[in-house]
Design a protein around this motif. Structure first.
Motif: not given
Length: 498
Positions: A293, A297, A376, A379-380, A382, A418
């Motif tokens: 990533t 973005g 999503q 990208e983040e 979470d 992540w």
């Protein structure tokens, strides 16, 4: 007329069988994680001399937002595969040269593996199973009498570290009679030894290098020419008098080269090739997908090539088959058998390469669909941003069968910015509210766990109270659903959380 119809029906059955076998191969390879795929490819190259590493610079696909293709691995795979083949050839050559000098000093084929790297990356993890334990486990699955099982285990413990049996059978019979009160004839012992020689790896229990090589030839796709060289021309073979063998058997240069290539795939020490220990239960993770990533973005991913080399059909086999086909009228019976063998090997090699390419395309389509659905999260990072996603959702986006998506998601891992996650991590059921809104059960569970973690432990929240609090946060689920999710999270009821 009836005879013609029967012949057509048989041809159709063979075609259907061929298609189903190729489909089965594709399904098997798709399901394998990268480590097991590397082992399968290595085994296939050992079994099929028409399949070899390629020097082509065709890289693994790299996906980005535009669906473009780029470089996804390096060129080290080709070097490793070439080094492995050279190690195997050198081991066999050294074994042949040592015949008559010192049979105890046959070289060990290490399979091209760097021992230091293995110690660093793998051998420190997991349980181990000795070479002898592996054979004993295989014997345990055989239907034997109690006495035969005992004798088989005695034979296994009589093997040398390289997997060969150098103790004469009559001596073993005497030992069993004197020390274990088991009276067997040499012929009876021979029968049990033949059963032992059916175990893996091929060549185990051989009483000489010649027998070891013949066992391996017969266990692989039998090649009558290779068998004849080892069985009838072993003395010339050990002295590398290839010209004498070629002249005696009436082989042309291309055929001789192809047969020698297969013979060099044989292992003079089948026991030692398994290493000191096997069956390691690895706990480290090798990702099959690597997702990046970027700060802008953009999400890209590549397939991990691991130790899997690029493959191609051997040029020598392709040339040999072309030469045979161009001279069909003048072929002798022996040459026709060689042509049939060559064609079978070339077809098998091409089918395996096609299955590998199909696996690559399938994994690429599947991961691309998952990234599009779960963008999503990528990208983040979470977990609560993971959308409800089931196998059917990915199947519809890729056009692949539901069973294929299930195989792809089995036992594979994804390395992301992540962390590293099993592919199944990205799948979760959805919960549809009365208003028709679909919510991720994973997100609901995350909020539920947070509520329980932050509750007053002197007055823990009941499932009814948790349901009301979840509704206030936008998750209107019933009390019984709260109880189900709480149990799935491994959290006890309120009275047990005090």
């Amino acid at each position: 007329m009836a005879q013609s119809q029967i012949q057509e029906q048989r041809q159709e059955q063979r075609l259907q069988q061929s298609i189903s076998q190729q489909q089965l191969l594709r399904a098997q390879l798709v399901e394998l994680p990268i480590q097991q795929l590397a082992e399968r490819v290595e085994t296939e190259m050992h079994d099929n001399p028409a399949l070899e590493p390629s020097s082509d610079e065709d890289d693994f696909p790299l996906y980005d937002d535009g669906g473009s293709v780029g470089s996804g691995d390096d060129a080290a795979d080709d070097y490793d595969s070439q080094r492995e083949e050279e190690d195997r050839r050198d081991a066999l050559d050294a074994a042949l040269e040592s015949i008559g000098r010192d049979d105890e000093e046959l070289p060990v084929y290490q399979g091209g593996m760097n021992v230091a790297d293995t110690d660093e990356r793998e051998m420190q993890l997991g349980d181990t199973q000795s070479f002898y334990d592996s054979l004993l486990e295989q014997v345990g699955e055989m239907e034997l009498t109690e006495q035969d099982r005992y004798v088989m285990e005695y034979l296994i413990r009589s093997l040398d570290d390289d997997g060969l049996l150098r103790t004469p059978l009559d001596s073993i019979c005497e030992e069993l009679a004197i020390y274990h009160n088991i009276d067997l004839t040499t012929n009876q012992m021979e029968v049990l030894l033949h059963k032992l020689q059916q175990l893996d790896p091929p060549g185990i229990g051989a009483r000489s290098l010649q027998e070891c090589l013949l066992l391996q030839i017969d266990r692989r796709s039998p090649n009558p020419l290779a068998h004849e060289i080892i069985a009838d021309h072993f003395d010339e073979f050990t002295k590398k008098h290839w010209d004498k063998i070629q002249q005696s058997m009436g082989l042309d240069d291309a055929t001789m080269e192809a047969v020698l290539r297969e013979l060099r795939h044989l292992n003079p020490k089948p026991g030692a090739s398994m290493g000191e220990v096997l069956g390691r239960s690895m706990h480290h993770i090798v990702p099959d997908f690597i997702v990046d990533t970027h700060d802008d973005g953009t999400v890209t991913f590549s397939l991990n090539g691991g130790d899997v080399p690029r493959l191609q059909v051997s040029q020598s086999f392709a040339d040999l088959m072309r030469e045979y086909q161009n001279n069909r009228e003048g072929l002798s019976r022996q040459m026709k058998e060689a042509l049939l063998y060559t064609k079978q090997k070339v077809d098998a090699a091409q089918n395996f390469i096609d299955a590998i390419l199909t696996r690559r395309r399938t994994l690429t389509l599947t991961m691309k669909a998952i990234i599009n659905i779960q963008r999503q999260f990528f990208e983040e990072g979470d977990e609560s941003l993971l959308r409800p996603m089931i196998l059917k959702d990915v199947a519809e986006r890729t056009g692949l069968d539901l069973s294929t998506i299930s195989r792809v998601s089995n036992s594979k891992y994804v390395q992301t910015r992540w962390g590293t996650f099993p592919l199944k991590f990205f799948f979760s059921d959805g919960y549809v509210t009365e208003s028709g809104e679909e919510l991720s059960t994973r997100k609901i569970k995350a909020v539920l766990k947070e509520l329980i973690d932050n509750e007053d432990k002197h007055k823990p929240l009941s499932d009814e109270a948790l349901s009301a609090m979840l509704a206030e946060k936008g998750f209107p689920i019933a009390r019984r659903t709260v109880a189900k999710y709480r149990e799935q999270l491994g959290l006890p009821v309120a009275r047990l959380r005090k």
